[in-house]
Design a protein around this motif. Structure first.
Motif, short mmCIF file in Angstrom:
data_model
loop_
_atom_site.label_atom_id
_atom_site.label_comp_id
_atom_site.label_asym_id
_atom_site.label_seq_id
_atom_site.Cartn_x
_atom_site.Cartn_y
_atom_site.Cartn_z
N ARG A 1 5.77 -4.20 -3.56
CA ARG A 1 4.82 -4.61 -2.52
C ARG A 1 4.02 -5.84 -2.93
O ARG A 1 3.59 -5.96 -4.07
CB ARG A 1 3.85 -3.46 -2.21
CG ARG A 1 4.52 -2.24 -1.62
CD ARG A 1 3.56 -1.08 -1.50
NE ARG A 1 4.21 0.08 -0.91
CZ ARG A 1 3.63 1.28 -0.79
NH1 ARG A 1 2.40 1.45 -1.24
NH2 ARG A 1 4.29 2.27 -0.22
N LYS B 1 0.54 -7.88 -2.12
CA LYS B 1 -0.75 -7.58 -1.53
C LYS B 1 -1.74 -8.71 -1.78
O LYS B 1 -1.78 -9.29 -2.86
CB LYS B 1 -1.32 -6.27 -2.08
CG LYS B 1 -0.46 -5.05 -1.75
CD LYS B 1 -1.10 -3.75 -2.15
CE LYS B 1 -0.20 -2.57 -1.79
NZ LYS B 1 -0.83 -1.26 -2.07
N THR C 1 -1.20 -5.90 3.04
CA THR C 1 0.12 -5.71 2.45
C THR C 1 1.15 -6.46 3.28
O THR C 1 1.21 -6.27 4.51
CB THR C 1 0.48 -4.22 2.38
OG1 THR C 1 -0.51 -3.53 1.62
CG2 THR C 1 1.85 -4.01 1.72
N GLU D 1 -3.53 1.99 -5.37
CA GLU D 1 -4.79 1.49 -4.81
C GLU D 1 -6.01 2.26 -5.33
O GLU D 1 -6.98 2.48 -4.62
CB GLU D 1 -4.75 1.47 -3.29
CG GLU D 1 -3.68 0.55 -2.74
CD GLU D 1 -3.82 0.25 -1.26
OE1 GLU D 1 -4.59 0.95 -0.57
OE2 GLU D 1 -3.15 -0.69 -0.79
N ARG E 1 9.77 -4.88 2.90
CA ARG E 1 8.59 -4.02 2.94
C ARG E 1 8.69 -3.04 4.10
O ARG E 1 8.41 -1.86 3.97
CB ARG E 1 7.33 -4.89 3.06
CG ARG E 1 6.06 -4.09 3.27
CD ARG E 1 5.76 -3.19 2.06
NE ARG E 1 4.64 -2.32 2.38
CZ ARG E 1 4.68 -1.01 2.27
NH1 ARG E 1 5.77 -0.41 1.85
NH2 ARG E 1 3.62 -0.28 2.55
#
Length: 373
Positions: free
Chosen positions: A150, A152, A176, A230, A365
């Motif tokens: 990912r 971000k 994202t 996160e 993604r």
């Protein structure tokens, strides 16, 4: 069968399988073992061409530009992008460059692949505030998490607000790549106690985003944001966060630089411990570039001079071979100049070139999200 290794394929078979995977999956496959990493690095075209270079962001009164330098090509300089004076680089990942335009409220963020010429406009922040509206870019960072694949963009509200209290900064905002909008991630109480974003910038290293706080125990802590799960937590620092202390990146690791009286001490976080790595003594108007000041085996420094008009500046970039020394003088007069550019060298980043279309990153993604469901 539970005790058998399932990844011991013949190299040709393994390569055939890897070539059927999307590029981001191949990058994650490198983490399985040495055999897989060697197959990806040596037998796939995108990894063979991924020599790490340094991107330098150059500012003039009215313009901004990005140049790539690489000692493997004789320190040749390539222009990679150009824009208005309010545009700043906030990060680079796998050939993508994240730009922020301070001329727009909240900072208008765009992702570009300069090799293919593609760009992606990121949705604006849903809400924003800052007491230094000309410096929106300093509250952003762009990172990549290798295990999840990912990308971000992290925005830390409350940048450099002297009157801000720990209670006023209670979340960070995350975008994202592949999603439609920004999300808010609440800060736990222990992290809020560190206080507002300090002056040492925001950096992303190996799947984690870090920034300096102005509080915490003895002021010796940074905030860490794991781009995978996160989670936010406090990371102890080797020195107190104060003016002259900045976060930096040293050969893919988090570093802290303390600049005082022409002497710069650099610590590097290795295996969970801070180690004092370099003591550099700079001469005259010379300065370390940041956040990426080490290019391969070289330390990069810059000197900026005024040209024939006061508002016209020229910067000279120098490369100083590190060797095994830990403490040494860094003098531009003893090294040949890497390059000369018109303007001020503002920031530097590790950079690799890729011809993968920008839409590939979005598609991968979205595919990952559908599989997760």
């Amino acid at each position: 069968m539970s005790g058998e290794k399932t990844h011991d394929f013949a190299t040709d078979v393994l390569v055939d399988i890897l070539l059927r995977l999307p590029p981001s999956c191949r990058r994650r496959a490198r983490l399985v073992c040495r055999h897989w990493r060697g197959a990806v690095d040596e037998r796939t075209s995108e990894m063979r061409s991924r020599a790490v270079r340094t991107l330098i962001s150059v500012k003039t009164r009215l313009t901004a530009s990005g140049y790539v330098v690489d000692e493997l090509s004789g320190w040749r300089l390539k222009n990679r992008w150009a824009g208005s004076g309010g545009v700043h680089v906030v990060g680079t990942c796998n050939g993508l460059i994240c730009l922020c335009d301070d001329a727009k409220p909240g900072g208008a963020v765009t992702l570009v692949n300069p090799v293919t010429g593609e760009g992606l406009v990121v949705p604006p922040l849903p809400r924003h505030r800052s007491s230094r509206r000309e410096s929106w870019h300093e509250a952003y960072s762009f990172g990549y998490h290798p295990l999840t694949g990912r990308y971000k963009i992290v925005h830390v509200p409350g940048y450099l607000e002297p009157a801000a209290t720990s209670d006023s900064i209670d979340e960070v905002q995350v975008f994202t790549l592949g999603e439609a909008s920004w999300r808010s991630v609440p800060l736990p109480a222990a992290v809020r106690a560190i206080g507002c974003l300090g002056s040492g910038s925001v950096v992303s290293v190996d799947g984690t985003t870090y920034w300096l706080g102005m509080g915490g125990i003895d002021g010796k802590a940074a905030v860490s944001f794991d781009l995978g799960d996160e989670r936010l937590y406090a990371t102890p620092l080797p020195v107190k966060a104060k003016p002259g202390v900045t976060l930096t990146v040293v050969r893919g690791r988090l570093g802290v630089a303390l600049d005082r009286d022409g002497r710069t001490v650099v610590w590097v976080l290795q295996e969970g411990r801070w180690r004092r790595r370099y003591i550099l003594r700079l001469g005259g108007s010379q300065r370390l570039v940041s956040p990426q000041f080490a290019h391969g085996k070289y330390v990069l420094t810059a000197v900026t001079r005024e040209k024939w008009k006061p508002w016209r500046k020229e910067s000279v970039l120098y490369g100083h071979e590190l060797g095994e020394r830990r403490s040494f003088n860094v003098l531009q007069s003893k090294e040949p100049a890497v390059c000369n550019v018109e303007g001020y060298i503002h920031r530097t980043f590790a950079y690799v070139e890729t011809r993968e279309p920008l839409r590939v990153y979005e598609t991968e993604r979205l595919t990952t999200r559908s599989q997760d469901k």
